[in-house]
Design a protein around this motif. Sequence first.
Motif, mmCIF file in Angstrom:
data_model
loop_
_atom_site.group_PDB
_atom_site.id
_atom_site.type_symbol
_atom_site.label_atom_id
_atom_site.label_comp_id
_atom_site.label_asym_id
_atom_site.label_seq_id
_atom_site.Cartn_x
_atom_site.Cartn_y
_atom_site.Cartn_z
ATOM 1 N N LEU A 306 -103.631 -31.345 -23.599
ATOM 2 C CA LEU A 306 -104.373 -31.077 -24.726
ATOM 3 C C LEU A 306 -104.276 -29.432 -25.403
ATOM 4 N N PHE A 307 -104.560 -28.915 -24.085
ATOM 5 C CA PHE A 307 -104.725 -27.325 -24.567
ATOM 6 C C PHE A 307 -103.302 -26.741 -24.613
ATOM 7 N N VAL A 308 -102.157 -27.095 -23.974
ATOM 8 C CA VAL A 308 -100.657 -26.508 -24.075
ATOM 9 C C VAL A 308 -100.237 -26.120 -25.539
ATOM 10 N N ASN A 309 -100.910 -27.193 -26.599
ATOM 11 C CA ASN A 309 -100.156 -27.092 -27.911
ATOM 12 C C ASN A 309 -101.271 -26.201 -28.570
ATOM 13 N N ILE A 310 -102.609 -25.691 -28.073
ATOM 14 C CA ILE A 310 -103.061 -24.680 -29.032
ATOM 15 C C ILE A 310 -102.803 -23.626 -28.919
ATOM 16 N N ARG A 311 -102.592 -22.615 -29.753
ATOM 17 C CA ARG A 311 -102.229 -21.232 -29.874
ATOM 18 C C ARG A 311 -103.464 -20.489 -29.101
ATOM 19 N N GLY A 312 -102.818 -19.745 -28.231
ATOM 20 C CA GLY A 312 -103.550 -18.735 -27.650
ATOM 21 C C GLY A 312 -104.405 -19.196 -26.326
ATOM 22 N N TYR A 313 -103.983 -20.317 -26.100
ATOM 23 C CA TYR A 313 -104.763 -20.987 -24.867
ATOM 24 C C TYR A 313 -104.020 -21.013 -23.637
ATOM 25 N N ASN A 314 -102.951 -20.118 -23.306
ATOM 26 C CA ASN A 314 -102.365 -19.575 -22.209
ATOM 27 C C ASN A 314 -103.346 -19.528 -21.069
ATOM 28 N N LYS A 315 -104.271 -18.893 -21.317
ATOM 29 C CA LYS A 315 -105.396 -18.439 -20.191
ATOM 30 C C LYS A 315 -106.076 -19.530 -19.639
ATOM 31 N N ARG A 316 -106.293 -20.481 -20.966
ATOM 32 C CA ARG A 316 -107.108 -21.930 -20.524
ATOM 33 C C ARG A 316 -106.111 -22.907 -19.667
ATOM 34 N N VAL A 317 -104.895 -22.647 -19.983
ATOM 35 C CA VAL A 317 -104.121 -23.772 -19.354
ATOM 36 C C VAL A 317 -103.742 -23.025 -17.878
ATOM 37 N N ASN A 318 -103.655 -22.027 -17.757
ATOM 38 C CA ASN A 318 -103.644 -21.323 -16.467
ATOM 39 C C ASN A 318 -104.863 -21.401 -15.477
ATOM 40 N N ASP A 319 -106.068 -21.485 -16.226
ATOM 41 C CA ASP A 319 -107.436 -21.916 -15.492
ATOM 42 C C ASP A 319 -107.204 -23.239 -15.141
ATOM 43 N N ILE A 320 -106.798 -23.990 -15.952
ATOM 44 C CA ILE A 320 -106.622 -25.623 -15.329
ATOM 45 C C ILE A 320 -105.486 -25.695 -14.318
ATOM 46 N N ARG A 321 -104.600 -24.866 -14.259
ATOM 47 C CA ARG A 321 -103.600 -25.134 -12.977
ATOM 48 C C ARG A 321 -104.310 -24.302 -11.896
ATOM 49 N N GLU A 322 -105.021 -23.363 -11.872
ATOM 50 C CA GLU A 322 -105.649 -22.877 -10.655
ATOM 51 C C GLU A 322 -106.678 -23.714 -10.136
ATOM 52 N N CYS A 323 -107.526 -24.485 -11.284
ATOM 53 C CA CYS A 323 -108.528 -25.510 -10.645
ATOM 54 C C CYS A 323 -108.012 -26.611 -10.161
ATOM 55 N N LYS A 324 -106.748 -26.741 -10.498
ATOM 56 C CA LYS A 324 -105.986 -28.307 -10.004
ATOM 57 C C LYS A 324 -105.834 -27.994 -8.502
ATOM 58 N N GLU A 325 -104.976 -26.662 -8.308
ATOM 59 C CA GLU A 325 -104.605 -26.472 -6.907
ATOM 60 C C GLU A 325 -105.683 -26.415 -6.218
ATOM 61 N N SER A 326 -106.865 -25.708 -6.679
ATOM 62 C CA SER A 326 -108.086 -25.635 -5.657
ATOM 63 C C SER A 326 -108.812 -27.132 -5.389
ATOM 64 N N ALA A 327 -108.703 -27.899 -6.408
ATOM 65 C CA ALA A 327 -109.151 -29.286 -6.227
ATOM 66 C C ALA A 327 -108.600 -29.828 -5.368
ATOM 67 N N LEU A 328 -107.091 -29.945 -5.291
ATOM 68 C CA LEU A 328 -106.247 -30.808 -4.647
ATOM 69 C C LEU A 328 -106.407 -30.158 -2.735
ATOM 70 N N SER A 329 -106.450 -28.778 -2.798
ATOM 71 C CA SER A 329 -106.394 -28.256 -1.519
ATOM 72 C C SER A 329 -108.150 -28.415 -0.764
ATOM 73 N N HIS A 330 -109.101 -28.154 -1.647
ATOM 74 C CA HIS A 330 -110.420 -28.056 -0.990
ATOM 75 C C HIS A 330 -111.303 -29.171 -1.309
ATOM 76 N N ALA A 331 -111.163 -29.917 -2.537
ATOM 77 C CA ALA A 331 -112.386 -30.836 -2.965
ATOM 78 C C ALA A 331 -112.560 -31.998 -1.831
ATOM 79 N N GLY A 332 -111.235 -32.521 -1.259
ATOM 80 C CA GLY A 332 -111.430 -33.419 -0.423
ATOM 81 C C GLY A 332 -112.356 -33.156 0.932
ATOM 82 N N SER A 333 -111.779 -31.817 1.589
ATOM 83 C CA SER A 333 -112.637 -31.420 2.813
ATOM 84 C C SER A 333 -114.108 -31.053 2.275
#
Length: 1114
Positions: A306-333
């Motif tokens: 949804l955010f990738v098509n909104i102008r100026g939302y690169n920062k938001r998209v990067n936030d999402i990617r970082e959070c995704k990595e964090s969720a995959l690596s730490h949320a389970g434990s």
Amino acid sequence: TSLPEVQKLAEKLTILNDRGIGMLTRIYNIKKACGDPKAKPSYLIDKNLESAVKFIVRKFPAIETRNNNQQLAQLQKEKSEILKNLALYYFTFVDVMEFKDHVCELLNTVDACQVFFDITVNFDLTKNYLDLVVTYTNLMMLLSRIEERKAIIGLYNYAHEMTHGSSDREYPRLGQMIVDYENPLKKMMEEFVPHGKVKIYALVSLQMVYPRRNLSADQWRNAQLLSLISAPSTMLNPAQSDTMPCEYLSLDTLEKWIVFGFILCHAALSSDPAALSLWKLALQSSSCLCLFRDEVFHIHKSAEDLFVNIRGYNKRVNDIRECKESALSHAGSMHRERRKFLRSALKELATVLADQPGLLGPKALFVFMALSFARDEIIWLLRHADNIQKKSTDDFIDKHIAELIFYMEELRAHVRKYGPVMQRYYVQYLSGFDAVVLNELVQNLSVCPEDESIIMSSFVNTMTSLSVKQGSEPLLFKHSYNAYTSVSKASLGLADHRELGKMMNTIIFHTKMVDSLVEMLVETSDLSMFCFYSRAFEKMFQQCLELPSQSRYSISFPLLCTHFMSCTHELCPEERHHIGDRSLSLCNMFLDEMAKQARNLITDICTEQCTLSDQLLPKHCAKTISQAVNKKSKKQTGKKGEPEREKPGVESMRKNRLLVTNLDKLHTALSELCFSINYVPNMMVWEHTFTPREYLTSHLEIRFTKSIVGMTMYNQATQEIAKPSELLTSVRAYMTVLQSIENYVQIDITRVFNNVLLQQTQHLDSHGEPTITSLYTNWYLETLLRQVSNGHIAYFPAMKAFVNLPTENELTFNAEEYSDISEMRSLSELLGPYGMKFLSESLMWHISSQVAELKKLVVDNVEVLTQMRTSFDKPDHMAALFKRLTSVDSVLKRMTIIGVILSFRSLAQEALRDVLSCHIPFLVSSVEDFKDHIPRETDMKVAMNVYELSSAAGLPCEIDPALVVALSSQKSGSPEEEYKIACLLMVFVAVSMPTLASNVMSQYSPAIEGHCNNIHCLAKAINQIAAALFTIHKGSIEDRLKEFLALASSSLLKIGQETDKSTTRNRESVYLLLDMIVQESPFLTMDLLESCFPYVLLRNAYHAVYKQSVSSSA
């Protein structure tokens, strides 16, 4: 905005939220139906309609009926059926559209009124508002996931058009809505722009709640969360908080509010740091959210798309990617550690409350927090384990999940059991404390308009006058008040009087403790989600049973089935049956598996115990005795290094406590599992009552039955069978183990014994399978007694047993080991009076078939026998007549067989009497007394009833009732004819006896008190057959036996004058038969014998046979 409209805000939110859940349920069921080929509407898979459906979907939502007649021709035929069958689907979509209209209207009203939302102040209003947004979003997303929606709506509308000549009136708007919400979130992002301000204010208020709810297990541990005993001095203080309802608010709900809220109002992420921190925290905690039941929303991928098509939302998209990595690596434990902490915290809480239920009053908040936290963690695991591809398996497989569910169930049970305690506490709390504080707050208000003043006074008065029976006021009124004071133009604004708002939240929690404990349990601990994850549910259950330390918690799984019905909704009544059936089948399966597991453990213990008791059998001490004898005689046995045999009981000697045997492990596993089976006496699932213990009882019955029959080790091919004494030892060992089950589970094991052992005394059990009664009866008749008839086995009266005779072909079994006194007593113990009666009846059936054959032989010789009957004083004439007789040997052989069978029966009867004398001595002595005192003049029918009773108790009778019954079923000719044949049969046997003297095997052996060819059994046969036949034919038994004695003695005296050695070879041994017949008979006396056959001859015969036996043994 006019006031009446404002006042309805709370009501509208409440009603629309409930309706939204109903609509979600309906749409969910449509999606599942369309995804299942069996449940799918048939028109969507009908080959004839395939081209029409494709055409409709391609043109959707436009309608073209004129040009494409050939494609739509098939529709014309089916239109009425389509209208009828697709109406439910179509109008559900119409209902969704109407729901959407109502939601949009309410959201506009909320904006217009500038309602103030803060979760910490006006909790209920804010919660309902945020819930409505999420429900609306989820509904539109779920709708877009039904791939067949266009086909269904289009088909219905075409059928409508063809039938009524016009489209359905809702169709144009409905078609447009389906097209608009093709990508629902994108559409709704535009839709929510005007609602942003109010929405964001409500969301940002979560910063006071969400971060402290989303903590790590270590932080919980350091804060000693949920512990009642960490601060003993404050144990009786009520658990308080400024934001009571927020403490047990579902974390899952919070995350849905945040994720969906900030997707719809994403502008706040750039402008408000508090919003951004909430968003990031939620994105790091989970990878997917629940849309509805098992339908999930993959947060990171969807948000990124949804955010990738909104102008100026690169920062938001990067936030999402970082959070995704964090969720995959730490949320389970992180969640794994939380579950680990909650297991110990809930265990402590449940244990303390079980001991001190009064603490449920002050610490009620802790209970609902504990339930809510645990429920969130369980559902998080369930959802993620099913939907995450890249995962470290350990974090998503929790083998201890059953323990956590179990402690939840314990807490729920405490709340249900001690509900009145909690209600009494909070009624006093509301009237004695809350009312006073609220009154003070109202008095101190700087501005308090008249309306508000009246309402507040009413609250205070009602609370002051509360009693337990009365309960508290409906909460909706307070919600309405929240709404009333949350509007921007309200003269008393909650925004300016936060203390008042917080106090109202606390009071609402306290009123829930009085009125709505059951609803609170559903709100905080409902795990009906498991209904939609059946495979995962079953897998968790299997893991629980496989892990010995967890099996004691396995009852949690059937208990969870009681939750399932709480996920149904009145707007979708048709799924109640489906979910109800699923809850019943799962509960039944779980309880059945638990009982099977317990049964298998019990069987293993029984097997071990049978092996141990087998070591104590007398046969195993032979080796020990022989070793002792050899030591005494100082003989060197075998090799010097022969290991000494372990004596029974060695297994009980322990070197240390660490030594764990297999039996120890089995007992531990069994006690753990039985704790679970015994945990609840019964449970209600969808108005059905389940009793876990009954499952165990029925499984034990089936297994005990199979084991008893199995332990007989009957082999039809080799005709091998276990000795009755050995089987009895094994059965007793088995029963001892089963009796010990009563220490673990409250079941009536005596009932199991009665059911199983009584069935084993019948010919077939309740399943139509053979029992030990039928197996042993068959074996004794077909194997043992058949070999007796064949001359391989003889009955030794001195030993009261059947013994193998030395023959060329050795038998595979030793008859003595199956027929001596101890074995027959064991058989009687096993079969009981019923089984022994069946054995007797089977023996009598064989006798009756032999008697039928004998009668045929009598009929063949009827003329000769009639003459012989009257000529016994004419020796020469008798000799001439005797030569005309045919089948003499056959008569004697058949009578001997009858005698053998009767001898076996007398052994069995004697054993039964011994056994019953131990079990029921008073009853047996009464029966004996009854039998011994029948007056001679008693009617024969009455006497036979007494004999039947005596016979069932194993007592010997003058006339055998079983034999009478067996022979009386044979009547064929007239009574006179039958009576004559019976008389002549006795004549035939009497005149045939001298021929026995010529048989080599007819020699009498004093050692066995009988003859090796079993002719000593003739005594029993003659007496019993005569008694039975002349009872049936109403003749005088005494007269007939006297006649027999006269004929037999004169025939035997005749061989005294014979000179031929071969015919008189064993004359003395045959003479002794007369003595035996008289000794055996209750009707004949020695005086009578003396008158026919001089006693001196008998004395000489005894002298001769004893002398002969001494010389032959020398």
